[in-house]
Design a protein around this motif. Structure first.
Motif, PDB file in Angstrom:
ATOM      1  N   TYR A  84       0.833  -1.209   0.000  1.00 11.16           N
ATOM      2  CA  TYR A  84       0.000   0.000   0.000  1.00 11.16           C
ATOM      3  C   TYR A  84       0.862   1.252   0.000  1.00 11.16           C
ATOM      4  N   ILE A  85       1.898   1.258   0.813  1.00 13.37           N
ATOM      5  CA  ILE A  85       2.774   2.432   0.894  1.00 13.37           C
ATOM      6  C   ILE A  85       3.346   2.765  -0.478  1.00 13.37           C
ATOM      7  N   GLU A  86       3.853   1.754  -1.164  1.00 12.65           N
ATOM      8  CA  GLU A  86       4.493   1.986  -2.464  1.00 12.65           C
ATOM      9  C   GLU A  86       3.474   2.361  -3.534  1.00 12.65           C
ATOM     10  N   ARG A  87       2.359   1.630  -3.579  1.00 14.47           N
ATOM     11  CA  ARG A  87       1.380   1.872  -4.648  1.00 14.47           C
ATOM     12  C   ARG A  87       0.672   3.216  -4.457  1.00 14.47           C
ATOM     13  N   SER A  88       0.302   3.537  -3.219  1.00  7.96           N
ATOM     14  CA  SER A  88      -0.390   4.809  -2.986  1.00  7.96           C
ATOM     15  C   SER A  88       0.513   5.982  -3.339  1.00  7.96           C
ATOM     16  N   LYS A  89       1.795   5.841  -3.084  1.00  6.91           N
ATOM     17  CA  LYS A  89       2.739   6.906  -3.445  1.00  6.91           C
ATOM     18  C   LYS A  89       2.843   7.036  -4.961  1.00  6.91           C
ATOM     19  N   LEU A  90       2.975   5.906  -5.650  1.00  6.30           N
ATOM     20  CA  LEU A  90       3.138   5.906  -7.107  1.00  6.30           C
ATOM     21  C   LEU A  90       1.890   6.438  -7.805  1.00  6.30           C
ATOM     22  N   VAL A  91       0.738   5.850  -7.478  1.00  8.63           N
ATOM     23  CA  VAL A  91      -0.512   6.237  -8.140  1.00  8.63           C
ATOM     24  C   VAL A  91      -0.985   7.597  -7.638  1.00  8.63           C
ATOM     25  N   GLY A  92      -0.906   7.810  -6.333  1.00  9.04           N
ATOM     26  CA  GLY A  92      -1.373   9.056  -5.754  1.00  9.04           C
ATOM     27  C   GLY A  92      -0.613  10.268  -6.259  1.00  9.04           C
ATOM     28  N   SER A  93       0.694  10.139  -6.408  1.00  6.12           N
ATOM     29  CA  SER A  93       1.493  11.260  -6.900  1.00  6.12           C
ATOM     30  C   SER A  93       1.036  11.685  -8.284  1.00  6.12           C
ATOM     31  N   GLN A  94       0.711  10.701  -9.123  1.00  4.40           N
ATOM     32  CA  GLN A  94       0.258  11.001 -10.481  1.00  4.40           C
ATOM     33  C   GLN A  94      -1.127  11.634 -10.490  1.00  4.40           C
ATOM     34  N   THR A  95      -2.075  11.014  -9.786  1.00 14.55           N
ATOM     35  CA  THR A  95      -3.455  11.486  -9.856  1.00 14.55           C
ATOM     36  C   THR A  95      -3.644  12.805  -9.103  1.00 14.55           C
ATOM     37  N   LEU A  96      -2.902  13.005  -8.020  1.00 15.57           N
ATOM     38  CA  LEU A  96      -3.000  14.282  -7.307  1.00 15.57           C
ATOM     39  C   LEU A  96      -2.371  15.396  -8.136  1.00 15.57           C
ATOM     40  N   GLY A  97      -1.263  15.081  -8.801  1.00 12.67           N
ATOM     41  CA  GLY A  97      -0.662  16.058  -9.708  1.00 12.67           C
ATOM     42  C   GLY A  97      -1.615  16.446 -10.821  1.00 12.67           C
ATOM     43  N   ASP A  98      -2.356  15.462 -11.343  1.00 14.45           N
ATOM     44  CA  ASP A  98      -3.344  15.742 -12.395  1.00 14.45           C
ATOM     45  C   ASP A  98      -4.454  16.662 -11.869  1.00 14.45           C
ATOM     46  N   LEU A  99      -4.841  16.448 -10.607  1.00 18.57           N
ATOM     47  CA  LEU A  99      -5.879  17.279  -9.999  1.00 18.57           C
ATOM     48  C   LEU A  99      -5.409  18.736  -9.912  1.00 18.57           C
ATOM     49  N   ILE A 100      -4.163  18.932  -9.498  1.00 12.75           N
ATOM     50  CA  ILE A 100      -3.610  20.290  -9.391  1.00 12.75           C
ATOM     51  C   ILE A 100      -3.531  20.947 -10.769  1.00 12.75           C
ATOM     52  N   LYS A 101      -3.097  20.168 -11.767  1.00 11.29           N
ATOM     53  CA  LYS A 101      -3.019  20.694 -13.130  1.00 11.29           C
ATOM     54  C   LYS A 101      -4.405  21.073 -13.648  1.00 11.29           C
ATOM     55  N   LYS A 102      -5.397  20.270 -13.326  1.00  9.97           N
ATOM     56  CA  LYS A 102      -6.755  20.533 -13.794  1.00  9.97           C
ATOM     57  C   LYS A 102      -7.266  21.863 -13.255  1.00  9.97           C
ATOM     58  N   GLN A 103      -7.043  22.112 -11.980  1.00 11.95           N
ATOM     59  CA  GLN A 103      -7.491  23.376 -11.396  1.00 11.95           C
ATOM     60  C   GLN A 103      -6.766  24.565 -12.031  1.00 11.95           C
ATOM     61  N   GLU A 104      -5.515  24.385 -12.358  1.00 12.61           N
ATOM     62  CA  GLU A 104      -4.737  25.436 -13.031  1.00 12.61           C
ATOM     63  C   GLU A 104      -5.340  25.723 -14.405  1.00 12.61           C
ATOM     64  N   SER A 105      -5.675  24.670 -15.153  1.00  9.94           N
ATOM     65  CA  SER A 105      -6.224  24.838 -16.497  1.00  9.94           C
ATOM     66  C   SER A 105      -7.601  25.487 -16.483  1.00  9.94           C
ATOM     67  N   LEU A 106      -8.323  25.340 -15.367  1.00 11.76           N
ATOM     68  CA  LEU A 106      -9.648  25.934 -15.237  1.00 11.76           C
ATOM     69  C   LEU A 106      -9.587  27.376 -14.743  1.00 11.76           C
ATOM     70  N   GLY A 107      -8.379  27.885 -14.579  1.00 10.27           N
ATOM     71  CA  GLY A 107      -8.214  29.245 -14.087  1.00 10.27           C
ATOM     72  C   GLY A 107      -8.514  29.377 -12.608  1.00 10.27           C
ATOM     73  N   ASN A 108      -8.382  28.271 -11.907  1.00  9.32           N
ATOM     74  CA  ASN A 108      -8.701  28.227 -10.480  1.00  9.32           C
ATOM     75  C   ASN A 108      -7.534  27.582  -9.733  1.00  9.32           C
ATOM     76  N   PRO A 109      -6.332  28.148  -9.853  1.00 16.87           N
ATOM     77  CA  PRO A 109      -5.129  27.459  -9.381  1.00 16.87           C
ATOM     78  C   PRO A 109      -5.099  27.243  -7.869  1.00 16.87           C
ATOM     79  N   ILE A 110      -4.517  26.123  -7.471  1.00 17.15           N
ATOM     80  CA  ILE A 110      -4.254  25.847  -6.066  1.00 17.15           C
ATOM     81  C   ILE A 110      -3.118  26.751  -5.605  1.00 17.15           C
ATOM     82  N   THR A 111      -3.268  27.349  -4.430  1.00 12.30           N
ATOM     83  CA  THR A 111      -2.228  28.252  -3.939  1.00 12.30           C
ATOM     84  C   THR A 111      -1.508  27.715  -2.706  1.00 12.30           C
ATOM     85  N   CYS A 112      -2.054  26.639  -2.097  1.00 13.41           N
ATOM     86  CA  CYS A 112      -1.412  26.036  -0.929  1.00 13.41           C
ATOM     87  C   CYS A 112      -1.953  24.627  -0.765  1.00 13.41           C
TER      88      CYS A 112
END
Length: 460
Positions: A84-112
Motif C-alpha cells: 500500500y505504501i508503495e502503490r499509494s505513493k506511485l498512483v497518488g502522486s500522479q493522480t493528485l498532480g493531475d488534480l492540481i493541473k486541472k485546477q490550473e487549467s480551469l483558471g482556479n489554481p491551487i495556492t497552498c
C-alpha cells in the motif's frame, strides 16, 4: 483579525485527506475553520472514500475532488501495508498532480496544499508545483515527538527501559510508549508509515497539530524550536465549543452509518449521569475473550450502557447478550459520538483513547476509562490518567486482557469515587481551556490566523 474576502483571488487551499475516519474528521473540521475565515477550500479524498461515505461533505461551502491511491475499492485484508505504501505513493502522486493541473487549467489554481502527515509524498508533489505546503498531524504532539526521536535514531529501539526520557515529555515507562515503539517487532509496515511522517518534513512550510497549547505546553514549546509549529485544535465542531461557525453540528463525512435517532431517543429516557458510553473507534478490533469481559462488566454493573459494536465485531459478543441486557443497555453499530458525549445522561466514556475520542471527551467534560489497545492509544491513556487527571487506565494482565473486575472497579471509581469527583472538576477545567483556545483571539484561533497571514505573504 478580519476574514479574507472569498473572491477568485482569495487563497485556494487543497486539503489532502487520508481515507480513515479518525483522520478525516479533524482535517475536515480544520477546513471549515479556514472557510469561516474567507479561505476557499478544496478537499481531495480518495475514490474509495467517495464510494463509502454516508453523508455529503458541506456541499455549500467546500469543494470536493477525488484522486486515486491505487485502491479504489478500498484496502482488503490480504493487502500488505508495504505494498500500500508503495502503490499509494506511485498512483497518488500522479493522480493528485493531475488534480492540481486541472485546477490550473480551469483558471482556479491551487495556492497552498495541506496534507495528512501519513502521506509524505504529497509534500513532494506540492513542491514540484512550487506550492507552499503544510503537514497536518492528527495525533498528539507527544506521540509525534516520540516517533521523531525513533526516526532520528535519538531513541534506540528496541527500547531497553524500564523508563524513557524524551525532551518535552514526562518520564515514560515502556508500556506508555506507542505500541509500534514499545513492541518494536509488531506491525513493521504501519511503523514505517508512522516514522515516514518525518522523512521530508524539513521541506514543509508549516506543521499543523490537532491540539492546543495549554494541553501540551512543554512538548509544543520544545518542538517549536525545531519546526514552524502551529497548534490549531481541538478540531471539534463549533457548536460544542465557540459556536462561531453557524450550523456546524457534526463533522460531515461518515464512513459508517450512525444510528442517530435510536441512540438519542434511548438517552433521552435516562437520568443524568446514569449511562456508561462505550466505544473503541473505527479500527480497534478486540478478541472474543476481551469482548466477554467487557460484556460481563456492563451486564453486572449498576449503570445503563450504550455500547458501539461495529458490524465486523458483533459476532464476538456473547450469545443472547443484547436480549439479556435490553432493559439496561443499547448496542449499536455506530453512533453520533459528539451528541452522545454531550448528553446529560452520560456519566463516563469507556474508550480506546484514540486522539479524536480523547479530545472530544476533554472538550465535552466527560471523564474516561481507558482501554488502550495499540498505536498512540497507550501514550494518550498515560496523559489522560497522570498528566491531565481526567480518567483511569485499566490495568492489563500479561496476556493482554482487561478483566471484568478491573473494568467494574474503574467504572465505580470514575462515576462514584472521590477520584471521580476530582476528575470531573478537571474535565470541566479542560473543557473551558479548549473553548478558550478556539474562541476569537484564543491560541489556536490566533495560530490559524497566523497560518493564513503567512500563506498570504507567500502569494505576494
Amino acid at each position: 483579525m478580519g476574514t479574507v474576502e472569498q473572491t477568485h483571488q482569495a487563497p485556494h487551499v487543497l486539503v489532502v485527506i487520508l481515507s480513515i475516519q479518525g483522520h478525516i474528521n479533524p482535517m475536515l473540521q480544520f477546513s471549515k475553520r479556514l472557510f469561516s475565515k474567507g479561505i476557499r477550500v478544496r478537499l481531495a479524498i480518495t475514490i474509495s472514500v467517495a464510494k463509502s461515505m454516508h453523508t455529503k461533505i458541506c456541499p455549500n461551502i467546500i469543494s470536493v475532488d477525488t484522486f486515486s491511491d491505487g485502491y479504489d475499492n478500498g484496502i482488503k485484508k490480504e493487502d500488505k501495508i508495504e505494498s500500500y505504501i508503495e502503490r499509494s505513493k506511485l498512483v497518488g502522486s500522479q493522480t493528485l498532480g493531475d488534480l492540481i493541473k486541472k485546477q490550473e487549467s480551469l483558471g482556479n489554481p491551487i495556492t497552498c496544499v495541506v496534507y495528512d502527515s501519513f502521506y509524505p509524498w504529497v509534500l513532494d508533489v506540492a513542491k514540484q508545483f512550487n506550492l507552499p505546503v503544510a503537514s497536518f498531524f492528527t495525533q498528539s504532539c507527544a506521540v509525534c515527538n516520540i516517533y521523531y526521536h525513533v526516526q532520528q535514531g535519538l531513541l534506540k529501539v528496541p527500547v531497553a527501559g524500564p523508563m524513557v526520557s524524551i525532551p518535552g515529555l514526562p518520564p515514560l515507562a515502556i508500556a506508555d510508549l506507542p505500541s509500534f515503539v514499545s513492541v518494536y517487532e509488531s506491525h513493521p509496515g504501519i511503523r514505517t508509515i508512522m516514522l515516514n511522517q518525518f522523512s521530508n518534513i524539513d521541506k514543509a512550510d508549516w506543521l499543523l497539530f490537532n491540539t492546543f497549547d495549554k494541553l501540551e505546553n512543554e512538548v509544543v514549546s520544545w518542538m517549536s524550536n525545531l519546526w514552524p509549529i502551529k497548534t490549531v485544535g481541538p478540531t471539534v465542531p463549533s457548536i460544542y465549543l465557540d459556536k462561531r461557525i453557524e450550523g456546524d453540528k457534526d463533522y460531515g463525512l461518515d464512513l459508517f452509518k450512525p444510528s442517530n435517532e435510536i441512540c438519542m431517543n434511548w438517552l433521552n429516557m435516562r437520568e443524568t449521569n446514569s449511562v456508561i458510553y462505550v466505544s473503541f473507534g473505527s479500527n480497534v478490533s478486540l478478541g472474543e475473550e476481551q469482548m466477554k469481559e467487557i460484556a460481563l462488566a456492563l451486564k453486572e454493573g449498576n449503570k445503563y450502557f450504550l455500547w458501539v459494536v461495529r458490524e465486523s465485531e458483533e459476532r464476538k459478543l456473547p450469545s443472547d447478550f443484547a436480549e439479556e441486557t435490553f432493559e439496561k443497555g443499547l448496542v449499536v453499530q455506530w453512533c453520533p459520538q459528539l451528541e452522545v458525549l454531550s448528553h446529560k445522561a452520560v456519566a463516563c466514556f469507556i474508550t480506546h483513547c484514540g486522539w479524536n475520542s480523547t479530545l472530544e471527551s476533554l472538550c465535552l467534560g466527560i471523564p474516561m476509562v481507558g482501554l488502550p489497545k495499540w498505536t498512540d492509544q497507550t501514550t494518550n491513556a498515560k496523559f489522560v490518567e497522570d498528566e491531565w487527571e481526567v480518567g483511569l487506565r485499566i490495568k492489563v494482565e500479561e496476556n493482554g486482557i482487561w478483566r471484568k473486575e478491573e473494568i467494574e472497579a474503574c467504572i465505580r471509581e470514575v462515576t462514584e469515587g472521590e477520584k471521580g469527583k476530582e476528575m470531573r472538576k478537571n474535565c470541566n477545567r479542560w473543557k473551558e481551556l479548549a473553548k478558550e483556545a478556539v474562541d476569537e483571539g484564543g491560541s489556536s484561533d490566533k495560530n490559524i490566523e497566523d497560518f493564513i497571514q503567512s500563506m498570504l505573504c507567500t502569494l505576494r
